[in-house]
Design an enzyme around this catalytic site. Structure first.
Site, mmCIF file in Angstrom:
data_model
loop_
_atom_site.group_PDB
_atom_site.id
_atom_site.type_symbol
_atom_site.label_atom_id
_atom_site.label_comp_id
_atom_site.label_asym_id
_atom_site.label_seq_id
_atom_site.Cartn_x
_atom_site.Cartn_y
_atom_site.Cartn_z
ATOM 1 N N GLN A 152 -10.019 -2.482 3.013
ATOM 2 C CA GLN A 152 -9.455 -3.136 4.194
ATOM 3 C C GLN A 152 -9.291 -2.194 5.385
ATOM 4 O O GLN A 152 -8.711 -2.564 6.396
ATOM 5 C CB GLN A 152 -8.131 -3.815 3.850
ATOM 6 C CG GLN A 152 -6.969 -2.894 3.530
ATOM 7 C CD GLN A 152 -5.755 -3.686 3.065
ATOM 8 O OE1 GLN A 152 -5.701 -4.133 1.930
ATOM 9 N NE2 GLN A 152 -4.776 -3.868 3.943
ATOM 10 N N VAL A 175 11.421 -7.571 9.154
ATOM 11 C CA VAL A 175 12.625 -6.729 9.262
ATOM 12 C C VAL A 175 12.441 -5.837 10.493
ATOM 13 O O VAL A 175 11.358 -5.265 10.698
ATOM 14 C CB VAL A 175 12.820 -5.878 7.986
ATOM 15 C CG1 VAL A 175 14.054 -4.989 8.121
ATOM 16 C CG2 VAL A 175 12.957 -6.792 6.766
ATOM 17 N N LEU A 186 9.557 -3.169 11.611
ATOM 18 C CA LEU A 186 9.290 -2.033 10.732
ATOM 19 C C LEU A 186 7.816 -2.046 10.341
ATOM 20 O O LEU A 186 7.247 -3.082 10.038
ATOM 21 C CB LEU A 186 10.146 -2.107 9.471
ATOM 22 C CG LEU A 186 11.655 -1.971 9.647
ATOM 23 C CD1 LEU A 186 12.317 -1.677 8.300
ATOM 24 C CD2 LEU A 186 12.023 -0.883 10.630
ATOM 25 N N SER A 187 7.227 -0.848 10.355
ATOM 26 C CA SER A 187 5.822 -0.695 9.986
ATOM 27 C C SER A 187 5.604 0.739 9.535
ATOM 28 O O SER A 187 6.243 1.661 10.066
ATOM 29 C CB SER A 187 4.938 -0.986 11.204
ATOM 30 O OG SER A 187 3.643 -0.460 11.000
ATOM 31 N N MET A 218 0.855 -1.196 0.000
ATOM 32 C CA MET A 218 0.000 0.000 0.000
ATOM 33 C C MET A 218 0.889 1.243 0.000
ATOM 34 O O MET A 218 0.454 2.326 0.393
ATOM 35 C CB MET A 218 -0.938 -0.014 1.206
ATOM 36 C CG MET A 218 -1.911 -1.195 1.151
ATOM 37 S SD MET A 218 -3.440 -0.923 2.042
ATOM 38 C CE MET A 218 -2.837 -0.707 3.701
ATOM 39 N N HIS A 266 9.452 -3.569 3.107
ATOM 40 C CA HIS A 266 8.979 -3.776 1.726
ATOM 41 C C HIS A 266 10.168 -4.021 0.789
ATOM 42 O O HIS A 266 10.111 -4.888 -0.086
ATOM 43 C CB HIS A 266 8.243 -2.534 1.210
ATOM 44 C CG HIS A 266 7.026 -2.157 1.989
ATOM 45 N ND1 HIS A 266 6.962 -1.028 2.774
ATOM 46 C CD2 HIS A 266 5.813 -2.763 2.097
ATOM 47 C CE1 HIS A 266 5.761 -0.942 3.317
ATOM 48 N NE2 HIS A 266 5.049 -1.982 2.938
ATOM 49 N N ALA A 271 4.147 3.823 0.981
ATOM 50 C CA ALA A 271 4.913 4.247 2.165
ATOM 51 C C ALA A 271 6.017 3.218 2.414
ATOM 52 O O ALA A 271 6.181 2.705 3.520
ATOM 53 C CB ALA A 271 4.005 4.420 3.386
ATOM 54 N N LEU A 272 6.752 2.931 1.354
ATOM 55 C CA LEU A 272 7.696 1.811 1.396
ATOM 56 C C LEU A 272 8.808 2.027 2.412
ATOM 57 O O LEU A 272 9.391 3.105 2.491
ATOM 58 C CB LEU A 272 8.319 1.610 0.003
ATOM 59 C CG LEU A 272 7.352 1.311 -1.143
ATOM 60 C CD1 LEU A 272 8.128 1.031 -2.430
ATOM 61 C CD2 LEU A 272 6.426 0.152 -0.807
ATOM 62 N N GLU A 319 12.088 -0.360 4.670
ATOM 63 C CA GLU A 319 13.068 -1.425 4.437
ATOM 64 C C GLU A 319 12.409 -2.812 4.419
ATOM 65 O O GLU A 319 12.886 -3.711 3.740
ATOM 66 C CB GLU A 319 14.164 -1.321 5.506
ATOM 67 C CG GLU A 319 15.411 -2.120 5.244
ATOM 68 C CD GLU A 319 16.011 -1.965 3.834
ATOM 69 O OE1 GLU A 319 16.412 -2.997 3.274
ATOM 70 O OE2 GLU A 319 16.043 -0.840 3.296
HETATM 71 O O1 PAF Z 1 0.139 -5.733 3.670
HETATM 72 C C1 PAF Z 1 -0.327 -4.819 2.966
HETATM 73 O O2 PAF Z 1 0.299 -3.781 2.748
HETATM 74 C C2 PAF Z 1 -1.726 -4.974 2.390
HETATM 75 O O3 PAF Z 1 -2.574 -5.613 3.267
HETATM 76 C C3 PAF Z 1 -1.739 -5.634 1.009
HETATM 77 C C4 PAF Z 1 -1.249 -7.081 1.073
HETATM 78 C C5 PAF Z 1 -0.877 -4.856 0.046
HETATM 79 C C6 PAF Z 1 -3.165 -5.668 0.459
HETATM 80 O O4 PAF Z 1 -3.675 -4.384 0.308
#
Ligand code: PAF
Length: 287
Positions: free
Chosen positions: A63, A178, A186-187, A32, A39, A34-35, A37
Site C-alpha cells: 500500500q 481521535v 492523530l496520525s 501498521m 489506535h 507506531a501505535l 491514542e
Molecule cells: O490504516 C492502516 O493502518 C492500514 O491501512 C491497515 C488498515 C492496517 C492496512 O494495512
C-alpha cells in the site's frame, strides 16, 4: 507482563481454535504499528465488543507508493506491544513479509468506485494494497468484528464495500477520529512535523469544521470549497491535494446536501501529507 505474539497463520489459527472452542467472540484491529491514542481507542472499543481482541501489526509494502516512504515508516514493535499490555489486548499478530506475501503471491483485491477518487487519485495502487491485506487479515483471523477509524474515511468505506461484495462474515465497526486538544487528528505522520509546522497544522481541522458548518447552513458548495482551499494555503500549507464534499456512501463529489455527506481533505505541510474529514449534514437534518 507481555502480550502474546503470533508470527504465522498456523500459530494464529491454533490460538483462535482454542478461543472458538470456548465460544469466544473475536475482534481484529488492523494496524501498521507506531501505535498512538487513535489506535488504542480502537482497541478499547474492540475490548468492549468482543471476548478476545487481536491487534495486527504489519507494515504492508503493497500500500506504499514509494520505496522511500515504506523505508521511513516507523517500526516500533516493542513499544507497540508494551502499549497493549495495560489495555488487555489478547494477541498481537505480527507476521513477517514472507508469511503475508510468499514467493509467487499473485492475487490483488480491487474495489472500484469508492477507491477511485480522493486519495485513490493521488496514490495509485494504494487501495488495492489496503484491500488485499485487509481481506487477508479478515480471512486469517476469521474475526467477528473489525475495527477501523473514521480518520481514514475512504479506507473505511472501501473495507465496508469489500465486506459486502465478497460476503466476508465480519461486522465492520467505525470509531470516531481521535484529536489532539488543538483539533489535529492523530496520525503516525504527525511526528514528522517540525515545531513550526506543528503550530500551523491545526489550521486544517479548524478550516474543515468551519467549512462544514457553512455548507450545512446552505453556503454554495463550489465557492465555499474554493475559499477553504485559500484559507488552508494562507495558513502555511504547501499544497491542497484535494478538498471535496462527497456523498458518504459512495464518496462521489456532490454539490447537494440531500444525503449524509463528508468533507474530506488531503494537504501537504512541508514534506508531510495530512488527511482529515468531517461529517456534513444540512442544518435541521436528523442524519
Ligand atoms: O490504516 C492502516 O493502518 C492500514 O491501512 C491497515 C488498515 C492496517 C492496512 O494495512
Amino acid at each position: 507482563m507481555s502480550v502474546p505474539i503470533a508470527r504465522t497463520v498456523a500459530g494464529l489459527r491454533q490460538i483462535l481454535a482454542g478461543w472458538r472452542r470456548n465460544g469466544a467472540s473475536v475482534a481484529v484491529v488492523p494496524t501498521m504499528g507506531a501505535l498512538h491514542e487513535g489506535h488504542l481507542s480502537l482497541v478499547r472499543a474492540a475490548l468492549q465488543t468482543a471476548d478476545r481482541v487481536i491487534v495486527t501489526l504489519f507494515v504492508n509494502p503493497k500500500q506504499f507508493n514509494s520505496a522511500a516512504d515504506l523505508a521511513a515508516y516507523p517500526r516500533t514493535e516493542n513499544e507497540d506491544a508494551a502499549k497493549l499490555v495495560p489495555l488487555g489486548a489478547h494477541l498481537l499478530y505480527a507476521p513477517h513479509g514472507e508469511e503475508m506475501y510468499p514467493a509467487g503471491f499473485a492475487t490483488t483485491v480491487s474495489v472500484s468506485g469508492v477507491s477511485e477518487g480522493l486519495c485513490g487519485a493521488f496514490r495509485p495502487g494504494h487501495f488495492e494494497g489496503v484491500a488485499t491485506v485487509v481481506a487477508k487479515l479478515f480471512l486469517q483471523t476469521g474475526a467477528d468484528f473489525g475495527f477501523f477509524g473514521e480518520k481514514d474515511f475512504q479506507q473505511l468505506q472501501l473495507v465496508r464495500r469489500m465486506v459486502r461484495d465478497l460476503d466476508i462474515p465480519i461486522t465492520v465497526v467505525a470509531c470516531p477520529t481521535v484529536r489532539e486538544a488543538d483539533g489535529l487528528a492523530l496520525s503516525s505522520r504527525n511526528v514528522r512535523l517540525s515545531p513550526a509546522e506543528r503550530a500551523v497544522a491545526p489550521k486544517l481541522p479548524s478550516v474543515l469544521s468551519e467549512t462544514a458548518e457553512l455548507l450545512a447552513r446552505g453556503s454554495p458548495v463550489l465557492s465555499t470549497l474554493a475559499a477553504a482551499r485559500e484559507a488552508i494555503l494562507a495558513a502555511g500549507y504547501r499544497e491542497v491535494e484535494y478538498l471535496e464534499l462527497c456523498d458518504e456512501a459512495e464518496l462521489r463529489p456532490t454539490t447537494l446536501l440531500e444525503r449524509p455527506a463528508r468533507l474530506l481533505v488531503a494537504a501537504w505541510l512541508g514534506g508531510t501529507r495530512l488527511i482529515d474529514n468531517v461529517a456534513v449534514s444540512p442544518v435541521g437534518s436528523t442524519d
